[in-house]
Design a protein around this motif. Structure first.
Motif, PDB file in Angstrom:
ATOM      1  N   TYR A   1       0.825  -1.215   0.000  1.00  0.00           N
ATOM      2  CA  TYR A   1       0.000   0.000   0.000  1.00  0.00           C
ATOM      3  C   TYR A   1       0.853   1.256   0.000  1.00  0.00           C
ATOM      4  O   TYR A   1       1.920   1.310   0.605  1.00  0.00           O
ATOM      5  N   ARG A   2       0.331   2.273  -0.672  1.00  0.00           N
ATOM      6  CA  ARG A   2       0.893   3.624  -0.673  1.00  0.00           C
ATOM      7  C   ARG A   2      -0.208   4.561  -0.198  1.00  0.00           C
ATOM      8  O   ARG A   2      -1.391   4.210  -0.227  1.00  0.00           O
ATOM      9  N   PRO A   3       0.138   5.776   0.220  1.00  0.00           N
ATOM     10  CA  PRO A   3      -0.880   6.691   0.745  1.00  0.00           C
ATOM     11  C   PRO A   3      -2.078   6.880  -0.196  1.00  0.00           C
ATOM     12  O   PRO A   3      -3.220   6.963   0.270  1.00  0.00           O
ATOM     13  N   GLU A   4      -1.849   6.913  -1.482  1.00  0.00           N
ATOM     14  CA  GLU A   4      -2.955   7.138  -2.416  1.00  0.00           C
ATOM     15  C   GLU A   4      -3.921   5.956  -2.542  1.00  0.00           C
ATOM     16  O   GLU A   4      -4.952   6.052  -3.200  1.00  0.00           O
ATOM     17  N   HIS A   5      -3.629   4.839  -1.875  1.00  0.00           N
ATOM     18  CA  HIS A   5      -4.504   3.668  -1.904  1.00  0.00           C
ATOM     19  C   HIS A   5      -5.522   3.675  -0.761  1.00  0.00           C
ATOM     20  O   HIS A   5      -6.367   2.787  -0.690  1.00  0.00           O
ATOM     21  N   GLU A   6      -5.439   4.643   0.124  1.00  0.00           N
ATOM     22  CA  GLU A   6      -6.267   4.636   1.336  1.00  0.00           C
ATOM     23  C   GLU A   6      -7.763   4.516   1.040  1.00  0.00           C
ATOM     24  O   GLU A   6      -8.459   3.714   1.675  1.00  0.00           O
ATOM     25  N   ASP A   7      -8.289   5.276   0.117  1.00  0.00           N
ATOM     26  CA  ASP A   7      -9.734   5.233  -0.158  1.00  0.00           C
ATOM     27  C   ASP A   7     -10.167   3.866  -0.680  1.00  0.00           C
ATOM     28  O   ASP A   7     -11.269   3.398  -0.375  1.00  0.00           O
ATOM     29  N   HIS A   8      -9.314   3.198  -1.459  1.00  0.00           N
ATOM     30  CA  HIS A   8      -9.637   1.845  -1.940  1.00  0.00           C
ATOM     31  C   HIS A   8      -9.743   0.875  -0.763  1.00  0.00           C
ATOM     32  O   HIS A   8     -10.688   0.087  -0.674  1.00  0.00           O
TER      33      HIS A   8
END
Length: 191
Positions: A15-22
């Motif tokens: 995971y990377r920060p931009e994956h949080e909503d997924h």
């Protein structure tokens, strides 16, 4: 460090920060939670869990956790982590309902098993599947898992503890007690 893994169709990407909503959307789905045997967790708590993956789990090498991607689309979540139920490691997968029934669950588990053998030196792995989750239980039987015992929760719900030998890259079961190539990690985790 959690590696990037690939199977025929899936990319296992840390995971990377931009994956949080997924991540949050997947684990806020009532069907996904039902079959994972967990309560629907409030969104703020899931965002805390996601933050802990990035700031604690990865930096401390506690266990391996990924987002699952198919042709650039987020389709689910996967983990290999020490389990508190026995002295061993548990395989965890969760797919978004739109991707159920396409063989991705089996592909994800086979990818985790390969990682357990190739990178972690495990000789066996566990799965915890709700007794009512007939689709996942059937998949586990096809993959070669065997039933160890039933775990009964305080509310009376039953989870099947399953075990499977992990095969080494040569196609044979790994030697029991073979050392893992990295330090032991702490038990449990945020998910």
């Amino acid at each position: 460090m959690t590696p990037v893994l690939r199977t025929e169709r899936l990319d296992f990407i840390p995971y990377r920060p931009e994956h949080e909503d997924h991540f949050v959307a997947l684990l806020r789905n009532a069907e996904v939670c039902r079959w994972m045997g967990q309560d629907l967790v409030p969104e703020p708590r899931l965002r805390e869990v996601f933050g802990a993956i990035l700031t604690e789990v990865y930096p401390q090498h506690r266990f391996d956790v990924w987002g699952l991607w198919l042709a650039g689309d987020y389709v689910g979540h996967a983990e290999v982590k020490p389990t508190g139920n026995v002295d061993g490691h548990e395989l965890v997968t969760a797919l978004a309902p739109a991707y159920w029934g396409h063989g991705l669950g089996g592909e994800a588990v086979r990818g985790l098993l390969r990682h357990a053998a190739d990178n972690l030196g495990l000789s066996e792995a566990y799965g915890m599947v709700g007794a009512e989750n007939t689709a996942s239980l059937a998949l586990c039987r096809r993959l070669g898992f065997r039933h160890v015992r039933d775990v009964v929760a305080d509310d009376g719900s039953v989870t099947k503890m399953l075990i499977i030998p992990v095969e080494d890259p040569s196609g044979t079961a790994a030697t029991p007690g073979s050392p893992a190539p990295r330090d032991a990690r702490s038990t449990g985790g945020p998910v």
